[in-house]
Structures are given as structure tokens and as C-alpha cells.
Design a protein around this motif. Structure first.
Motif, PDB file in Angstrom:
ATOM      1  N   THR A 222       0.793  -1.234   0.000  1.00 33.75           N
ATOM      2  CA  THR A 222       0.000   0.000   0.000  1.00 33.75           C
ATOM      3  C   THR A 222       0.821   1.278   0.000  1.00 33.75           C
ATOM      4  O   THR A 222       0.290   2.344  -0.290  1.00 33.75           O
ATOM      5  CB  THR A 222      -0.918   0.043   1.231  1.00 33.75           C
ATOM      6  OG1 THR A 222      -0.095   0.039   2.408  1.00 33.75           O
ATOM      7  CG2 THR A 222      -1.867  -1.146   1.253  1.00 33.75           C
ATOM      8  N   SER A 223       2.127   1.208   0.358  1.00 32.13           N
ATOM      9  CA  SER A 223       2.900   2.412   0.682  1.00 32.13           C
ATOM     10  C   SER A 223       2.211   3.166   1.822  1.00 32.13           C
ATOM     11  O   SER A 223       1.591   2.547   2.675  1.00 32.13           O
ATOM     12  CB  SER A 223       3.093   3.292  -0.554  1.00 32.13           C
ATOM     13  OG  SER A 223       3.935   2.645  -1.488  1.00 32.13           O
ATOM     14  N   PHE A 224       2.280   4.487   1.817  1.00 33.16           N
ATOM     15  CA  PHE A 224       1.703   5.268   2.910  1.00 33.16           C
ATOM     16  C   PHE A 224       0.181   5.121   2.946  1.00 33.16           C
ATOM     17  O   PHE A 224      -0.494   5.277   1.932  1.00 33.16           O
ATOM     18  CB  PHE A 224       2.036   6.751   2.757  1.00 33.16           C
ATOM     19  CG  PHE A 224       3.493   7.087   2.936  1.00 33.16           C
ATOM     20  CD1 PHE A 224       4.015   7.293   4.200  1.00 33.16           C
ATOM     21  CD2 PHE A 224       4.331   7.203   1.842  1.00 33.16           C
ATOM     22  CE1 PHE A 224       5.360   7.620   4.383  1.00 33.16           C
ATOM     23  CE2 PHE A 224       5.669   7.522   2.009  1.00 33.16           C
ATOM     24  CZ  PHE A 224       6.185   7.723   3.281  1.00 33.16           C
ATOM     25  N   VAL A 225      -0.353   4.853   4.129  1.00 34.31           N
ATOM     26  CA  VAL A 225      -1.802   4.810   4.335  1.00 34.31           C
ATOM     27  C   VAL A 225      -2.224   5.922   5.293  1.00 34.31           C
ATOM     28  O   VAL A 225      -3.155   6.671   5.010  1.00 34.31           O
ATOM     29  CB  VAL A 225      -2.250   3.434   4.880  1.00 34.31           C
ATOM     30  CG1 VAL A 225      -3.738   3.438   5.240  1.00 34.31           C
ATOM     31  CG2 VAL A 225      -1.954   2.342   3.862  1.00 34.31           C
ATOM     32  N   GLY A 235      -1.733   5.693  20.617  1.00 34.63           N
ATOM     33  CA  GLY A 235      -2.313   4.415  20.225  1.00 34.63           C
ATOM     34  C   GLY A 235      -2.875   4.406  18.824  1.00 34.63           C
ATOM     35  O   GLY A 235      -3.042   3.338  18.233  1.00 34.63           O
ATOM     36  N   SER A 236      -3.173   5.585  18.258  1.00 32.40           N
ATOM     37  CA  SER A 236      -3.650   5.670  16.877  1.00 32.40           C
ATOM     38  C   SER A 236      -2.450   5.782  15.945  1.00 32.40           C
ATOM     39  O   SER A 236      -1.379   6.265  16.333  1.00 32.40           O
ATOM     40  CB  SER A 236      -4.559   6.884  16.699  1.00 32.40           C
ATOM     41  OG  SER A 236      -4.799   7.155  15.330  1.00 32.40           O
ATOM     42  N   VAL A 237      -2.627   5.343  14.696  1.00 29.54           N
ATOM     43  CA  VAL A 237      -1.562   5.465  13.697  1.00 29.54           C
ATOM     44  C   VAL A 237      -1.765   6.685  12.809  1.00 29.54           C
ATOM     45  O   VAL A 237      -1.090   6.833  11.785  1.00 29.54           O
ATOM     46  CB  VAL A 237      -1.458   4.189  12.834  1.00 29.54           C
ATOM     47  CG1 VAL A 237      -0.959   3.030  13.659  1.00 29.54           C
ATOM     48  CG2 VAL A 237      -2.775   3.848  12.163  1.00 29.54           C
ATOM     49  N   GLY A 238      -2.681   7.567  13.190  1.00 27.52           N
ATOM     50  CA  GLY A 238      -2.860   8.816  12.465  1.00 27.52           C
ATOM     51  C   GLY A 238      -4.047   8.804  11.535  1.00 27.52           C
ATOM     52  O   GLY A 238      -4.878   7.900  11.545  1.00 27.52           O
ATOM     53  N   ARG A 239      -4.106   9.862  10.729  1.00 28.02           N
ATOM     54  CA  ARG A 239      -5.185  10.010   9.749  1.00 28.02           C
ATOM     55  C   ARG A 239      -4.653   9.749   8.352  1.00 28.02           C
ATOM     56  O   ARG A 239      -3.453   9.627   8.138  1.00 28.02           O
ATOM     57  CB  ARG A 239      -5.794  11.406   9.854  1.00 28.02           C
ATOM     58  CG  ARG A 239      -6.607  11.580  11.121  1.00 28.02           C
ATOM     59  CD  ARG A 239      -7.432  12.844  11.110  1.00 28.02           C
ATOM     60  NE  ARG A 239      -6.652  14.023  11.445  1.00 28.02           N
ATOM     61  CZ  ARG A 239      -7.183  15.158  11.882  1.00 28.02           C
ATOM     62  NH1 ARG A 239      -8.491  15.273  12.031  1.00 28.02           N
ATOM     63  NH2 ARG A 239      -6.416  16.193  12.149  1.00 28.02           N
ATOM     64  N   ALA A 240      -5.569   9.698   7.400  1.00 20.22           N
ATOM     65  CA  ALA A 240      -5.212   9.325   6.030  1.00 20.22           C
ATOM     66  C   ALA A 240      -4.107  10.226   5.475  1.00 20.22           C
ATOM     67  O   ALA A 240      -4.158  11.454   5.595  1.00 20.22           O
ATOM     68  CB  ALA A 240      -6.445   9.386   5.141  1.00 20.22           C
ATOM     69  N   TYR A 241      -3.106   9.612   4.906  1.00 19.74           N
ATOM     70  CA  TYR A 241      -2.041  10.307   4.185  1.00 19.74           C
ATOM     71  C   TYR A 241      -2.675  11.021   2.983  1.00 19.74           C
ATOM     72  O   TYR A 241      -3.679  10.546   2.419  1.00 19.74           O
ATOM     73  CB  TYR A 241      -1.023   9.263   3.737  1.00 19.74           C
ATOM     74  CG  TYR A 241       0.179   9.769   2.987  1.00 19.74           C
ATOM     75  CD1 TYR A 241       1.276  10.283   3.666  1.00 19.74           C
ATOM     76  CD2 TYR A 241       0.243   9.697   1.604  1.00 19.74           C
ATOM     77  CE1 TYR A 241       2.404  10.727   2.977  1.00 19.74           C
ATOM     78  CE2 TYR A 241       1.364  10.132   0.899  1.00 19.74           C
ATOM     79  CZ  TYR A 241       2.435  10.649   1.599  1.00 19.74           C
ATOM     80  OH  TYR A 241       3.554  11.085   0.908  1.00 19.74           O
ATOM     81  N   PRO A 242      -2.133  12.184   2.577  1.00 14.17           N
ATOM     82  CA  PRO A 242      -2.722  12.899   1.447  1.00 14.17           C
ATOM     83  C   PRO A 242      -2.912  12.008   0.228  1.00 14.17           C
ATOM     84  O   PRO A 242      -2.012  11.270  -0.179  1.00 14.17           O
ATOM     85  CB  PRO A 242      -1.697  14.009   1.180  1.00 14.17           C
ATOM     86  CG  PRO A 242      -1.064  14.258   2.511  1.00 14.17           C
ATOM     87  CD  PRO A 242      -0.986  12.922   3.160  1.00 14.17           C
ATOM     88  N   GLY A 243      -4.098  12.069  -0.361  1.00 16.60           N
ATOM     89  CA  GLY A 243      -4.417  11.268  -1.533  1.00 16.60           C
ATOM     90  C   GLY A 243      -5.025   9.915  -1.224  1.00 16.60           C
ATOM     91  O   GLY A 243      -5.442   9.197  -2.139  1.00 16.60           O
ATOM     92  N   VAL A 244      -5.077   9.550   0.082  1.00 18.76           N
ATOM     93  CA  VAL A 244      -5.597   8.243   0.491  1.00 18.76           C
ATOM     94  C   VAL A 244      -7.032   8.381   0.988  1.00 18.76           C
ATOM     95  O   VAL A 244      -7.357   9.320   1.729  1.00 18.76           O
ATOM     96  CB  VAL A 244      -4.720   7.631   1.602  1.00 18.76           C
ATOM     97  CG1 VAL A 244      -5.361   6.359   2.168  1.00 18.76           C
ATOM     98  CG2 VAL A 244      -3.324   7.329   1.077  1.00 18.76           C
ATOM     99  N   THR A 245      -7.888   7.453   0.603  1.00 16.89           N
ATOM    100  CA  THR A 245      -9.235   7.350   1.140  1.00 16.89           C
ATOM    101  C   THR A 245      -9.339   6.043   1.922  1.00 16.89           C
ATOM    102  O   THR A 245      -9.011   4.970   1.399  1.00 16.89           O
ATOM    103  CB  THR A 245     -10.293   7.358   0.023  1.00 16.89           C
ATOM    104  OG1 THR A 245     -10.164   8.574  -0.721  1.00 16.89           O
ATOM    105  CG2 THR A 245     -11.691   7.256   0.598  1.00 16.89           C
ATOM    106  N   PRO A 258      -3.341   6.523  -4.986  1.00 15.74           N
ATOM    107  CA  PRO A 258      -2.489   6.361  -6.177  1.00 15.74           C
ATOM    108  C   PRO A 258      -1.182   5.637  -5.862  1.00 15.74           C
ATOM    109  O   PRO A 258      -0.323   5.513  -6.748  1.00 15.74           O
ATOM    110  CB  PRO A 258      -2.208   7.815  -6.596  1.00 15.74           C
ATOM    111  CG  PRO A 258      -2.286   8.591  -5.327  1.00 15.74           C
ATOM    112  CD  PRO A 258      -3.327   7.909  -4.477  1.00 15.74           C
ATOM    113  N   TYR A 259      -1.010   5.155  -4.615  1.00 16.85           N
ATOM    114  CA  TYR A 259       0.267   4.585  -4.187  1.00 16.85           C
ATOM    115  C   TYR A 259       0.239   3.054  -4.097  1.00 16.85           C
ATOM    116  O   TYR A 259       1.201   2.447  -3.620  1.00 16.85           O
ATOM    117  CB  TYR A 259       0.661   5.150  -2.821  1.00 16.85           C
ATOM    118  CG  TYR A 259       0.385   6.621  -2.652  1.00 16.85           C
ATOM    119  CD1 TYR A 259       1.017   7.566  -3.460  1.00 16.85           C
ATOM    120  CD2 TYR A 259      -0.523   7.084  -1.691  1.00 16.85           C
ATOM    121  CE1 TYR A 259       0.752   8.914  -3.317  1.00 16.85           C
ATOM    122  CE2 TYR A 259      -0.787   8.434  -1.535  1.00 16.85           C
ATOM    123  CZ  TYR A 259      -0.156   9.347  -2.354  1.00 16.85           C
ATOM    124  OH  TYR A 259      -0.423  10.689  -2.212  1.00 16.85           O
TER     125      TYR A 259
END
Length: 402
Positions: A222-225, A235-245, A258-259
């Protein structure tokens, strides 16, 4: 295919293994595909640079690689981490990584004045990605694989590295013995390939006082999610990387971006599935109302104990948070009565009371049916090139002790 679809060796980029500089050479491509043996870091980095210079498809390959597997430009091959079995060969387009190079330039202000370093082997996709990003953007890059943590810290200081790509396991080794030593030039640490606990983040911040420490979640497929920031809850891994849904269906995380990779060139995973343009790799989790992703673990590691679904990763994380700096791996053992029973493996000296303390913690923290029944000590838990525990090797070690 155009040059925009291919990686480039920017004129400003320079590359080093230790103190050895990788110099440009006149490259004549004898084929569309180059196999680059990963065993010798200097040769691997030189081969990678030459493949990019010659606009070839390539693969930085472990010794077990089957050379009958091929890719054609602009595709290239890389590998999964292989935590629970033989690594799978990933086929992806070069544009899928180029898109995230450009996104990272905007997101983190990467410039040709930055100096990037990575601690792992080029066969691991995290280190391969880091070096290719530096090559494409025009940054200097230092491959510090094979060095002891003290030597890695000295190299980071000597070369005034500003950007560091590393796994949590690598960061733990890098910072654990730093004592009063600091790495003041680091301005950005990008950590993937595992959970970055609050304690490890604190250790990194002490040793790297000027660094913005970002955890990202992703995979070879997936590359960056997701990417974390200063507001990400612990404890969270963050929010969606730009361009990710992102979407979660029946507890399973699905990704559109697109990754994404193009498929497996060798090997397969029943947990990796496509639906329309969305991909899941069998990661289980949930999205909260603010868009933060919380992971439970991989479907492939989930086990059933007395009709309850249990994720070993959740128990490993709980031990890591309760015992800072401790490496813990949870292994399931088949059991006719309960489905499975768990064994905890700790990396610690044999002559401590740590196993007893961890046993008490596990019994208090988890139900008796779920808590690991055995706690064993391993002097040096085997790791894969990705920095993750080698689960098959650990399973064989546990079997030998039965």
C-alpha cells in the motif's frame, strides 16, 4: 512510457555507504531488468543508482530470489516484510512511489539542502523507498545498514543528517544507549513498520530534541496509508495520508490511493483482496469520528481462544507500554481444547525476575483464558531485514524448548 514515469538520479543527489561515495558511471543497459544482490550494501547501492541512471526496471534481491521473476519498465520489484512466512515479491509502478516523493516534498518541506539517512538493508522496502526518494528529489543519502547503533549515531552527527527513515525496532536500538549523546541536526523522523509507543517516542525526542517525529502506517503493498501529527491520540496510527481514502468494512481496513501496488510477482496472500479500486491486506481496525485510524492487528495473525478472537499485536503493545524498552513477541500454539494458547517471548537477560513480573502483568491485564500461559526469555530475538521479528524462527525455537 516517458521519463516522468521513471525514477531519476538528480544531479544534486549524492550517496554514501559509510564513508564510501557512490559515483556516477557511464551506464549502458544490457537489458530492461537488473537484479541487484542485497548482500553487500555498497554494491547494492551502486547497482540501484546505475539501474535508475539507465532507466531500467530492477529488484534489490535477497539470496533466495528466483531470477526467473522479471519486471519491465516502468515497473520494479520489492518485497514484503516476511514476518509470518517467506517474503512475497511485490510488483509496482515507479510512478506509485514518485507520487509520494512529491507529496512528501510538500508535506515535510524536503529540499536539496536536506541530508537523508536510513538504517536498514535495501532489500527492505522502507530503506529502498528512502534512498530512491533522496535520489529523485536531489538530497544526499547515507545508508547506515550493518553499523552498530553507536556508529550509526556518530555517522548521523558527522554527516549532519536532517531526515531519518527507520522502524521502531531500529529507533529503539539507536536511542537506547545514547545516554547524554544527542542528534541535534535531525529535523524529521519518519517511522514505519511497527507501533511507535509513547515511551519510544519520548526516548527519540530526548536524543533528537529538534526532530518532528512522525509515525506512518503502510505496507509494501500500500505504501503510505496514514500519517501521525502532534494531535494524534496515543495508540492511533494517524489520519489518512494525502491522496488516500480509508474505509472500514466488517472491521477490515480498505484503502484507495495512487500509491497501491500492481500485484504479486511471486507468492500470494489470501488476506490481500481488491474490490473495485480499493485494496485490503487483512488489517483489522476502526476509524474514529475524527478520522484517526486505530489498528487491532492482521487478520492473518488473529487466533481464536475459547471462541474469542485475539490479536497477538494487542498483547505485544500492552507489554511494550507497561515495560518500556522491552521487546515482546506473542506466539500462538494450537490447543485441542481452547483452539490456541499463547506463549510470550521476551528479549531480556536470563538472570532477571522480568518473566515473573510480565506473567503477573498479563494475568492482571487480560482474562486467564487469553493471557499467555508461558513466558520465555530469548537472548536476542531474531529479526528479518525489515526489522520485524522472525516468527517462523521463533516458533521453531519454542518447539525446541518444549
Amino acid at each position: 512510457m516517458t521519463r516522468k514515469d521513471m525514477f531519476r538520479w538528480h544531479d544534486a543527489a549524492r550517496f554514501f555507504v559509510g564513508e564510501t561515495a557512490i559515483k556516477r558511471a557511464k551506464c549502458t543497459a544490457t537489458s530492461d531488468f537488473r537484479v541487484i544482490p542485497a548482500q553487500l550494501p555498497e554494491r547494492a547501492l551502486r547497482g540501484l543508482a546505475e539501474a535508475v541512471q539507465a532507466h531500467q526496471s530492477f529488484c534489490v534481491a535477497p539470496p533466495s530470489f528466483t531470477e526467473s521473476i522479471r519486471a519491465t519498465p516502468p515497473d520494479f520489484l520489492t518485497f514484503t516484510g516476511g514476518t509470518s512466512g517467506p517474503p512475497k515479491v511485490i510488483r509496482r509502478s515507479q510512478t506509485s512511489w514518485i507520487a509520494s516523493f512529491e507529496e512528501n516534498q510538500n508535506l515535510f518541506g524536503l529540499t536539496r539542502d536536506d541530508t537523508l539517512a536510513t538504517l536498514g538493508d535495501l532489500v527492505h522496502s522502507l530503506s529502498l523507498y528512502a534512498v530512491l526518494e533522496a535520489m529523485h528529489i536531489g538530497m544526499d543519502a547515507h545508508l547506515l545498514t550493518g553499523l552498530r547503533p553507536r556508529a550509526q549515531r556518530e555517522a548521523l552527527v558527522r554527516h549532519a543528517a536532517t531526515i531519518l527513515y527507520a522502524t521502531p525496532a531500529q529507533l529503539m536500538a539507536l536511542t537506547a544507549g545514547a545516554q547524554d549523546q544527542t542528534l541535534p541536526d535531525l529535523r524529521l523522523i519518519l517511522s514505519g513498520g511497527g507501533r511507535l509507543t509513547a515511551d519510544l517516542r519520548g526516548m527519540c525526542q530526548r536524543v533528537c530534541p529538534n526532530a518532528d517525529i512522525r509515525q506512518f502506517y503502510g505496507s509494501a503493498e500500500t505504501s503510505f496509508v496514514t500519517i501521525s501529527d502532534a494531535n494524534t491520540p496515543s495508540g492511533s496510527v494517524g489520519r489518512a495520508y494525502p491522496g488516500v481514502t480509508l474505509a472500514v468494512h466488517n472491521g477490515e481496513v480498505w484503502v484507495r490511493s495512487p500509491y497501491l501496488f500492481d500485484g504479486y510477482a511471486a507468492g500470494s496472500s489470501p488476506d490481500s483482496r481488491w474490490q473495485d479500486a480499493a485494496l485490503t491486506i487483512g488489517e483489522m481496525g476502526r476509524l474514529d469520528p475524527k478520522g484517526y485510524l486505530w489498528l487491532d492487528g492482521r487478520r492473518g495473525r488473529m487466533v481464536t481462544i475459547s471462541d474469542q478472537n485475539v490479536f497477538p499485536e494487542q498483547i505485544e503493545d500492552a507489554v511494550s507500554q507497561a515495560f518500556p524498552g522491552l521487546i515482546c513477541v506473542i506466539l500462538p500454539i494450537p490447543d485441542k481444547t481452547r483452539g490456541h494458547r499463547l506463549t510470550a517471548i521476551l528479549q531480556a537477560p536470563d538472570d532477571t525476575d522480568l518473566p515473573e513480573r510480565v506473567t503477573h502483568f498479563l494475568q492482571d491485564r487480560f482474562k486467564n483464558l487469553i493471557a499467555p500461559q508461558r513466558v520465555l526469555v530469548h537472548p536476542d530475538i531474531p529479526q528479518l531485514p525489515s526489522g520485524k521479528p522472525d516468527l517462523p524462527a521463533l516458533a521453531a525455537w519454542v518447539e525446541d524448548r518444549r
